[in-house]
Design a protein around this motif. Sequence first.
Motif, PDB file in Angstrom:
ATOM      1  N   ARG A 225      19.778 -22.041  70.733  1.00  0.00           N
ATOM      2  CA  ARG A 225      19.075 -23.459  71.445  1.00  0.00           C
ATOM      3  C   ARG A 225      19.643 -24.439  71.455  1.00  0.00           C
ATOM      4  N   GLY A 226      19.460 -25.118  72.561  1.00  0.00           N
ATOM      5  CA  GLY A 226      20.080 -26.388  72.958  1.00  0.00           C
ATOM      6  C   GLY A 226      21.545 -26.236  74.131  1.00  0.00           C
ATOM      7  N   VAL A 227      21.934 -25.002  73.951  1.00  0.00           N
ATOM      8  CA  VAL A 227      22.852 -24.749  74.338  1.00  0.00           C
ATOM      9  C   VAL A 227      22.866 -23.801  75.936  1.00  0.00           C
ATOM     10  N   VAL A 228      21.352 -23.162  75.812  1.00  0.00           N
ATOM     11  CA  VAL A 228      21.591 -22.314  77.418  1.00  0.00           C
ATOM     12  C   VAL A 228      19.701 -23.107  77.565  1.00  0.00           C
ATOM     13  N   ARG A 229      18.911 -22.464  78.684  1.00  0.00           N
ATOM     14  CA  ARG A 229      18.178 -22.130  79.067  1.00  0.00           C
ATOM     15  C   ARG A 229      17.754 -21.236  79.474  1.00  0.00           C
ATOM     16  N   THR A 230      16.284 -20.897  79.289  1.00  0.00           N
ATOM     17  CA  THR A 230      15.798 -19.907  80.216  1.00  0.00           C
ATOM     18  C   THR A 230      14.010 -19.999  81.236  1.00  0.00           C
ATOM     19  N   PHE A 231      14.768 -19.747  82.248  1.00  0.00           N
ATOM     20  CA  PHE A 231      13.716 -19.790  82.926  1.00  0.00           C
ATOM     21  C   PHE A 231      12.494 -18.378  82.989  1.00  0.00           C
ATOM     22  N   VAL A 232      12.311 -17.589  82.314  1.00  0.00           N
ATOM     23  CA  VAL A 232      11.243 -17.307  81.134  1.00  0.00           C
ATOM     24  C   VAL A 232      10.361 -17.652  80.854  1.00  0.00           C
ATOM     25  N   PRO A 233       9.167 -17.987  81.224  1.00  0.00           N
ATOM     26  CA  PRO A 233       8.380 -19.043  81.030  1.00  0.00           C
ATOM     27  C   PRO A 233       8.262 -18.679  79.594  1.00  0.00           C
ATOM     28  N   ASP A 234       7.744 -19.483  78.017  1.00  0.00           N
ATOM     29  CA  ASP A 234       6.618 -19.457  77.689  1.00  0.00           C
ATOM     30  C   ASP A 234       5.815 -18.742  77.418  1.00  0.00           C
ATOM     31  N   GLY A 235       5.002 -17.966  76.840  1.00  0.00           N
ATOM     32  CA  GLY A 235       3.623 -17.287  76.973  1.00  0.00           C
ATOM     33  C   GLY A 235       3.276 -15.717  77.898  1.00  0.00           C
ATOM     34  N   LEU A 236       4.502 -15.186  77.906  1.00  0.00           N
ATOM     35  CA  LEU A 236       4.257 -14.114  78.026  1.00  0.00           C
ATOM     36  C   LEU A 236       4.963 -12.970  77.580  1.00  0.00           C
ATOM     37  N   SER A 237       4.491 -11.708  77.874  1.00  0.00           N
ATOM     38  CA  SER A 237       4.658 -10.807  76.832  1.00  0.00           C
ATOM     39  C   SER A 237       4.941  -9.155  78.087  1.00  0.00           C
ATOM     40  N   VAL A 238       5.851  -8.552  77.362  1.00  0.00           N
ATOM     41  CA  VAL A 238       5.669  -7.412  77.996  1.00  0.00           C
ATOM     42  C   VAL A 238       4.467  -6.169  77.539  1.00  0.00           C
ATOM     43  N   GLY A 239       3.987  -4.910  78.672  1.00  0.00           N
ATOM     44  CA  GLY A 239       3.358  -4.237  77.317  1.00  0.00           C
ATOM     45  C   GLY A 239       4.199  -2.884  77.114  1.00  0.00           C
ATOM     46  N   LEU A 240       3.300  -1.823  76.716  1.00  0.00           N
ATOM     47  CA  LEU A 240       3.912  -0.870  75.180  1.00  0.00           C
ATOM     48  C   LEU A 240       5.210  -0.582  75.526  1.00  0.00           C
ATOM     49  N   SER A 241       5.279  -0.587  77.236  1.00  0.00           N
ATOM     50  CA  SER A 241       6.795  -0.066  77.256  1.00  0.00           C
ATOM     51  C   SER A 241       7.018  -0.928  79.134  1.00  0.00           C
ATOM     52  N   VAL A 242       8.713  -0.100  79.043  1.00  0.00           N
ATOM     53  CA  VAL A 242       9.328  -1.063  80.406  1.00  0.00           C
ATOM     54  C   VAL A 242       9.596   0.282  80.634  1.00  0.00           C
ATOM     55  N   PRO A 243       8.737   0.822  81.766  1.00  0.00           N
ATOM     56  CA  PRO A 243       8.860   2.824  82.251  1.00  0.00           C
ATOM     57  C   PRO A 243      10.117   2.705  83.391  1.00  0.00           C
ATOM     58  N   VAL A 244      11.036   3.662  83.734  1.00  0.00           N
ATOM     59  CA  VAL A 244      12.424   3.391  84.562  1.00  0.00           C
ATOM     60  C   VAL A 244      11.538   4.641  85.059  1.00  0.00           C
ATOM     61  N   ASP A 245      11.630   4.778  86.384  1.00  0.00           N
ATOM     62  CA  ASP A 245      11.600   5.864  87.031  1.00  0.00           C
ATOM     63  C   ASP A 245      12.065   7.026  87.449  1.00  0.00           C
ATOM     64  N   ALA A 246      12.558   7.456  88.435  1.00  0.00           N
ATOM     65  CA  ALA A 246      13.280   8.863  88.462  1.00  0.00           C
ATOM     66  C   ALA A 246      14.779   8.116  89.758  1.00  0.00           C
ATOM     67  N   ALA A 247      13.874   6.924  90.062  1.00  0.00           N
ATOM     68  CA  ALA A 247      13.996   6.189  91.182  1.00  0.00           C
ATOM     69  C   ALA A 247      15.105   4.916  90.691  1.00  0.00           C
ATOM     70  N   GLY A 248      14.444   4.658  89.688  1.00  0.00           N
ATOM     71  CA  GLY A 248      15.433   3.946  88.725  1.00  0.00           C
ATOM     72  C   GLY A 248      15.062   2.020  88.807  1.00  0.00           C
ATOM     73  N   ILE A 249      13.910   2.873  89.167  1.00  0.00           N
ATOM     74  CA  ILE A 249      13.400   1.407  88.879  1.00  0.00           C
ATOM     75  C   ILE A 249      12.227   0.702  87.854  1.00  0.00           C
ATOM     76  N   ALA A 250      12.919  -0.165  86.738  1.00  0.00           N
ATOM     77  CA  ALA A 250      12.084  -1.048  86.168  1.00  0.00           C
ATOM     78  C   ALA A 250      10.993  -1.235  85.966  1.00  0.00           C
ATOM     79  N   ARG A 251      10.077  -0.499  85.961  1.00  0.00           N
ATOM     80  CA  ARG A 251       8.224  -1.571  85.955  1.00  0.00           C
ATOM     81  C   ARG A 251       8.199  -2.335  85.061  1.00  0.00           C
ATOM     82  N   ILE A 252       8.090  -4.262  84.966  1.00  0.00           N
ATOM     83  CA  ILE A 252       7.982  -4.989  84.073  1.00  0.00           C
ATOM     84  C   ILE A 252       6.635  -5.081  84.496  1.00  0.00           C
ATOM     85  N   ALA A 253       5.953  -4.887  83.536  1.00  0.00           N
ATOM     86  CA  ALA A 253       4.580  -5.656  83.673  1.00  0.00           C
ATOM     87  C   ALA A 253       4.164  -6.834  82.457  1.00  0.00           C
TER      88      ALA A 253
END
Length: 585
Positions: A225-253
């Motif tokens: 902290r103080g060395v790097v920064r992030t563009f992922v906003p505070d206050g977000l969370s991911v659901g129970l999981s990040v499923p990856v389908d057979a085509a290799g698509i990671a669905r991030i809700a």
Amino acid sequence: MTRRPSRAGSPVLVPGLLLGLLVALVASGCAHLPTTGPVVESRASQSADMRRASDIDARPPVAGASRSEVVSGFLDAMTAWPVQTGVAKQYLTVAAAEQWDPEQGTVVYSDTQPARESGGTVTVPLTSASSLDSAGAWRGPLAGDDLTLDFRVTVEDGEYRIADPVDALVVPSRWFQQRYRQVSLYFFDPLAQILVPEPVFVPVGEQLATSLVAGLLAGPPPQARGVVRTFVPDGLSVGLSVPVDAAGIARIALVGAAPRLTAGEAELMLAQLAWTLRQDSAVRALRVTVDGADLPLSGGGADYPVDRGEAFDPAGADATRLLYGVADGRLVWGPSDNLAVAKGVLGAKERGLVTVAARPDGAVVAVVDSGGSRLRIGGVRDTVGPSLRTVLSGGVLRRPTWDAAGRLWVLQERGGRAVVWVVDDRGARKVRVPGISGRSARQLLVSRDGTRLVAVVRGAAGDRVVGARVVLDPRGAVARAVAPFVLRPARGTRIRDLAWTGPSRIALLTPTVPGTLSEIDVASADGATGGDELSTIVAGDVIGLAADPSGTSPILAVLGDRLLDIVTQGEHDVPAGLTELDYPG
């Protein structure tokens, strides 16, 4: 209890664990070193791992258990797999179970000594332990009182229960090394020009993608902290999981009360996610929604390929893969199989170069001449002398080092003490680097992303490799160096050379029999690889290492008469009188 980990999180990892970690870094036996970034197994090998690391059911407390048995049961319950702490909480008082926060750290120990009871306290001495923080980032070995866990045990409802558990997951090294791997979470430098990897440990298995996204959402590890920064906003969370389908698509809700992202911010956030998730070999692209709405992509489309963020490559998007070195005091450069003397002023016979370092794009080099006391900068193809600009002189100047932003770092020795200089468009100025400045330092390296410095520091007990983080101001100038750490402690040996083999991985060259045999070890730049490391032994008089932080070029042992590819064992001839050779940086 004694020395409970702080609320900031200080998990514990033991040297015995490190052998398992390096198995993921060095190929079978001691044959060769890796040529890519953080190693994460494929889904197939993860499944094999999970068969070896079978599920473990935690056992609840039994009636009439003694104080020591309750403490032992609590420690055993924390090895439940998949990780769950519901049963472990049954060993605690009601109040302690409500307050206990094992996500603050992970204590990984090689072994325990017999527990001791004194009054209402059970003391458990741990052997050889180190710490990870709440994000899974390495914090180093523990010593002294930190190796002793004290549990105050009281009576509740007629049974002994623990009243003050340590706020950490406390597990044995064998359990940990079977179930966790080191990966990197990717953040940005302060100017959002280049991605910065932050190594962390995450559990393996089908939930790898979920663990990677959750780690990124949590923000930078405390020491970054103080060395790097992030563009992922505070206050977000991911659901129970990040499923990856057979085509290799990671669905991030993603869900949460986050501010609306601009198109530019969304692109940077997606680059962070892509570089982080590309470590899961099953993931080919991302599809991100925020509160059910698709995150807009520049150029349209619904999916963001994991290889799309190349413009923010932590090894430098425009970095060349050519080699640069010195032979008979002149600049030589080119591909490994066709090195040639430079045609410009730097290739003149009277030039008298001692050491050189090419800027990552390969267009400019920094050279030390005048017997090692003058640092000059010039173009590789320059043909007239005045284009060589002197930027520093005096003392003994070691090989300089560049980051991708074009900042030049150099170690100067004065009276046996190191002075660290940085040269940018504002000129040359000193930077005090804790653990390096004022010490007997022999070599300095900066990471391509410009956020890490590592150096070889000489001492009576041998050479150590120490590091620090670099803090930049809002304009991209170096503000200060902070957070010193030991990447490798002294072992009674000398270290001849260092080289980046990945964005956050370093190879160390140690002569074992000077002039005859040398050893090459690989380590994570956060210090997580130490202790009993696997290594490669190279015969001959190895004068240095040539390695590329992109991890895509061969790792070369540089000998005076040839180059040796560490992986393929292939050899290339070199110009006569070669004294050093390396990739840019």
